[in-house]
Design an enzyme around this catalytic site. Structure first.
Site, PDB file in Angstrom:
ATOM      1  CG  HIS A 115      51.621 -52.478 -28.440  1.00  0.00           C
ATOM      2  ND1 HIS A 115      50.635 -53.009 -27.642  1.00  0.00           N
ATOM      3  CD2 HIS A 115      52.016 -51.326 -27.837  1.00  0.00           C
ATOM      4  CE1 HIS A 115      50.433 -52.210 -26.602  1.00  0.00           C
ATOM      5  NE2 HIS A 115      51.264 -51.172 -26.692  1.00  0.00           N
ATOM      6  CG  ASP A 117      54.229 -48.475 -25.568  1.00  0.00           C
ATOM      7  OD1 ASP A 117      53.182 -48.958 -26.041  1.00  0.00           O
ATOM      8  OD2 ASP A 117      54.459 -48.396 -24.347  1.00  0.00           O
ATOM      9  CG  HIS A 270      53.091 -53.491 -23.518  1.00  0.00           C
ATOM     10  ND1 HIS A 270      54.141 -52.958 -24.227  1.00  0.00           N
ATOM     11  CD2 HIS A 270      52.136 -52.532 -23.493  1.00  0.00           C
ATOM     12  CE1 HIS A 270      53.841 -51.729 -24.606  1.00  0.00           C
ATOM     13  NE2 HIS A 270      52.620 -51.442 -24.189  1.00  0.00           N
ATOM     14  NE  ARG A 285      52.627 -44.917 -23.483  1.00  0.00           N
ATOM     15  CZ  ARG A 285      52.249 -45.270 -24.706  1.00  0.00           C
ATOM     16  NH1 ARG A 285      51.285 -46.153 -24.876  1.00  0.00           N
ATOM     17  NH2 ARG A 285      52.821 -44.744 -25.755  1.00  0.00           N
TER      18      ARG A 285
HETATM   19  C1  OGA Z   1      50.188 -48.694 -22.893  1.00  0.00           C
HETATM   20  C2  OGA Z   1      49.512 -50.004 -22.968  1.00  0.00           C
HETATM   21  C3  OGA Z   1      48.361 -51.649 -21.616  1.00  0.00           C
HETATM   22  C4  OGA Z   1      47.443 -51.652 -20.451  1.00  0.00           C
HETATM   23  O1  OGA Z   1      49.787 -47.895 -22.040  1.00  0.00           O
HETATM   24  O2  OGA Z   1      51.131 -48.473 -23.652  1.00  0.00           O
HETATM   25  O3  OGA Z   1      49.697 -50.712 -23.927  1.00  0.00           O
HETATM   26  O4  OGA Z   1      47.291 -52.723 -19.829  1.00  0.00           O
HETATM   27  N1  OGA Z   1      48.767 -50.330 -21.909  1.00  0.00           N
HETATM   28  O5  OGA Z   1      46.866 -50.604 -20.160  1.00  0.00           O
HETATM   29 MN    MN Z   2      51.475 -49.859 -25.098  1.00  0.00          MN
END
Ligand code: OGA
Ligand code: MN
Length: 294
Positions: A115, A117, A270, A285
């Site tokens: 995806h 974000d 990602h 995050r």
């Molecule tokens: C995010 C996500 C991936 C991860 O925090 O937006 O997709 O590896 N994380 O934690």
């Molecule tokens: Mn993400």
């Protein structure tokens, strides 16, 4: 003091090293919690546009510093899952598989599917900054796929076909499926559901700062192509999903202690590769607001 606007702060000495991968660079020697002058900030901004994922090594910094540094790139999103905001820091989403007193402390299955974000909102995110707090001894990698390369590798025929198309994105697309499998997804209130009404996005997005085109559909959030019969749209999406994450476009990030990873949601998708259940993983995050795709 966390990094406030400091146009004339002394320069910091740091290196930007491109990774041996289809995207990414690491930054060595910068301390994001110290003042960053305009020239240094411009170098970081340029590296982000050129490499799409920037890994700041060794950031032993507070949530305040993480938030202040993130804000230099734009206003921050407040994630709809307020259950997982860091106490006192609504701009920080806790990404973690840890439970305390039987309760999850964070979103443990963030990134279970490829995806970008916040692509489900009319104004998706510019970029996100994920800061390692606690890392598992094995697993827990994050994969990034370069969507400029994915676009450029498509046949001219397919490029022409998809250029005018739009697709619907929905936060809820996989929500119940994930909720059934994992303990991390709270039942959403009506107010939360109202915050995540589906959005329509171009299938091919033009990066607002570099002008480069990128594929902008994802397995996690894209639910259908607007104006195509369901079967035809789904077949096209399946083809694009498979293409967009081919190994030639992917960098696998193996987290090191205190890494702060800043990716461009307009250029990459990602995926969380997954963490064994018995190992603890926790990251913070922040998510920068972006603009309307075109
Ligand atoms: C995010 C996500 C991936 C991860 O925090 O937006 O997709 O590896 N994380 O934690
Ligand atoms: Mn993400």
């Amino acid at each position: 003091m966390p990094a406030v606007l400091s146009p004339h702060a002394p320069a910091q000495t740091f290196e930007i090293r491109p990774l041996d991968a289809p995207l990414g660079a690491e930054v060595i020697g910068l301390d994001i919690s110290k003042p960053i002058n305009d020239a240094d900030f411009a170098r970081i901004h340029r590296a982000h546009l050129d490499h799409h994922v920037v890994v700041f090594r060794g950031q032993q910094v507070s949530p305040d510093a993480h938030v202040a540094f993130s804000r230099r790139f734009g206003p921050l999103e407040i994630h709809v899952l307020h259950q997982y905001h860091l106490a006192g820091h609504p701009e920080i989403l806790i990404v973690s598989n840890i439970k305390e007193n039987g309760e999850p402390i964070g979103l443990g299955d963030a990134g279970a599917y490829w995806h970008s974000d916040i692509s489900y909102k009319p104004k998706p995110s510019l970029g996100s900054l994920l800061h390692a707090q606690e890392l598992p001894a094995e697993g827990g990698d994050t994969l990034f796929a370069n969507q400029h390369l994915a676009w450029e590798a498509l046949s001219l025929t397919l490029q022409r076909r998809i250029l005018p198309l739009k697709a619907e994105h929905s936060y809820l697309a996989k929500y119940e499926e994930l909720r059934a499998k994992n303990p991390w997804r709270p039942k959403l209130s009506q107010a939360q559901v109202d915050q995540v009404a589906p959005a329509v996005q171009p299938v091919v997005r033009t990066h607002p700062e570099t002008g480069r085109k990128a594929l902008f559909v994802s397995e996690h959030f894209t639910t259908g192509i607007v104006g195509l019969p369901r079967e035809e749209g789904d077949a096209l999406l399946a083809e694009l999903f498979a293409h967009s994450v081919k190994p030639a476009f992917v960098y696998r990030h193996r987290w090191q202690p205190h890494d702060l990873v800043f990716w461009d949601n307009r250029s990459v998708m990602h995926l969380a590769a997954g963490t064994p259940d018995h190992l603890r993983r926790k990251l913070y995050r922040t998510t920068i607001q972006g603009d309307t795709p075109f």
